[in-house]
Design an enzyme around this catalytic site. Structure first.
Site, short mmCIF file in Angstrom:
data_model
loop_
_atom_site.label_atom_id
_atom_site.label_comp_id
_atom_site.label_asym_id
_atom_site.label_seq_id
_atom_site.Cartn_x
_atom_site.Cartn_y
_atom_site.Cartn_z
N GLY A 66 42.51 15.15 -68.30
CA GLY A 66 41.98 16.44 -68.30
C GLY A 66 41.25 16.60 -66.95
O GLY A 66 41.32 16.39 -66.11
N ASP A 67 40.60 18.10 -67.03
CA ASP A 67 40.04 18.67 -66.18
C ASP A 67 38.95 17.92 -65.31
O ASP A 67 38.79 17.85 -64.02
CB ASP A 67 39.50 19.90 -66.18
CG ASP A 67 40.51 21.04 -66.66
OD1 ASP A 67 41.64 21.14 -65.95
OD2 ASP A 67 40.49 21.75 -67.68
N GLY A 68 38.43 17.10 -66.00
CA GLY A 68 37.22 16.00 -65.57
C GLY A 68 38.03 15.00 -64.73
O GLY A 68 37.36 14.52 -63.97
N THR A 69 39.00 14.50 -65.17
CA THR A 69 39.74 13.47 -64.67
C THR A 69 40.19 13.89 -63.14
O THR A 69 40.13 13.44 -62.30
CB THR A 69 40.77 12.84 -65.32
OG1 THR A 69 40.32 12.57 -66.71
CG2 THR A 69 41.35 11.62 -64.56
N HIS A 71 39.16 16.29 -61.45
CA HIS A 71 37.90 16.67 -60.58
C HIS A 71 37.26 15.32 -60.08
O HIS A 71 37.02 15.65 -58.86
CB HIS A 71 36.69 17.14 -61.60
CG HIS A 71 35.23 17.15 -60.79
ND1 HIS A 71 35.26 18.25 -60.06
CD2 HIS A 71 34.22 16.66 -60.80
CE1 HIS A 71 33.93 18.16 -59.48
NE2 HIS A 71 33.30 17.17 -59.93
N THR A 93 41.70 18.96 -72.70
CA THR A 93 41.45 19.83 -73.64
C THR A 93 42.05 21.28 -73.14
O THR A 93 42.62 21.94 -73.65
CB THR A 93 39.86 20.35 -74.02
OG1 THR A 93 39.66 18.70 -74.60
CG2 THR A 93 39.89 21.12 -74.82
N GLU A 273 32.16 20.38 -65.07
CA GLU A 273 31.29 18.91 -64.81
C GLU A 273 29.92 19.70 -64.54
O GLU A 273 29.80 20.46 -63.46
CB GLU A 273 31.67 18.16 -63.90
CG GLU A 273 33.08 17.56 -64.40
CD GLU A 273 33.09 16.69 -65.74
OE1 GLU A 273 32.15 15.93 -65.68
OE2 GLU A 273 33.79 16.77 -66.39
#
Length: 298
Positions: A66-69, A71, A93, A273
């Protein structure tokens, strides 16, 4: 055809069926790759470390998450002398940056789209020596993100962001800010400051007609107040591909860099984050990393 590719996947995030997703990814992409390496991450920071330490050994890095990965990957690759091409397989998500790149949100369909994807060097934001691909925000957006329950996020996904955002709207508090931009200083109050590099936030399309992913400019939104005015603007934007001509309580500015101070000190949200705080210098590294961008569906 890529000679060497590394697929990094987050074994602890999002979907419970990671084995099926991996099988689909390998089946769909291996025909385009001579040497295919799979790397599983176990804890926060692993993706950034792998990209930083091993990124230059590959022609292609595939980020499954997702976006965190994403990032983490961006922060690992941004300082390499030669970055590999980057492809996102969205399994998170919201998958906001993947949406901006027109990547289908199902792994099998994303692998199909990979065949005709083109490599484009895209801008990357920098804040306090950290990188972000999609957005920078503080104020209301940070409190909404902090209010999202992890268990709720896992069970009902993006709807949990909606619930948290509505709750935050009801308790929004303004803060004072000092913004240095284009040789002048602006001082005022706001409930949220948002700088977009991408065009989606919490799956909502915030595309502005002046938005581009490689123009060296951030789209800065200063939101003066919450409540009905903000809800009206967001409702109108959700119904239209363009921003309304009149945005009550929202100021729109494009900038390549800026300095920002707040009172009180505010936490900063970058790509979902939260680990930085004001004051900050915000800038954009133009055409910094090569991403694979899919054709837009008509």
């Amino acid at each position: 055809m890529y000679e060497k590719a590394m697929l990094i996947y987050n074994g602890n995030a999002g979907s419970n069926d990671i084995a099926t997703l991996l099988s689909e990814a390998v089946a769909g992409l291996s025909q385009h790759i001579t040497e295919f390496t799979l790397m599983k991450t176990n804890e926060r920071g692993d993706t950034e470390r792998l990209c930083r330490e091993r990124g230059e050994h590959f022609d292609l890095v595939i980020i499954m998450g997702g976006d965190g990965t994403v990032h983490e990957a961006v922060n690992g690759l941004i300082h390499l002398e030669r970055s590999p091409s980057i492809f996102i397989l969205p399994t998170g998500t919201c998958n906001d940056f993947a949406r901006a790149l027109n990547i289908p949100l199902k792994v099998k369909q994303a692998c199909e789209a990979f065949k005709e994807a083109t490599v484009q060097p895209l801008d990357i934001g920098l804040v306090n020596e950290r990188a972000f691909s999609n957005f920078f925000g503080l104020g209301l957006i940070t409190r909404a993100s902090e209010g999202t329950n992890d268990d709720l996020k896992s069970s009902i996904g993006k709807f949990s962001y909606f619930l948290s955002a509505i709750q935050s709207l009801q308790t929004a508090e303004s803060f004072s800010y000092s913004l240095q931009l284009d040789g002048k200083t602006v001082q005022d109050e706001a409930v949220m400051i948002l700088a977009m590099n991408g065009s989606f936030l919490g799956t909502t399309n915030l595309y502005h007609e002046q938005t581009k992913l490689d123009d060296g400019k951030l789209e800065l939104y200063i939101i003066r107040e919450a409540g009905l005015a903000l809800l009206k603007n967001l409702f109108n934007k959700a119904r239209s591909p363009e921003w309304p001509g009149e945005m009550e309580g929202i100021e729109f500015i494009q900038a390549a860099s800026l300095q920002l101070e707040t009172s009180p000190i505010e936490d900063i949200d970058i790509d979902g984050e939260i680990y930085l705080e004001t004051p900050t210098r915000l800038s954009l590294k133009q055409k910094a990393l090569p991403f694979l961008v899919c054709k837009e569906e008509k």
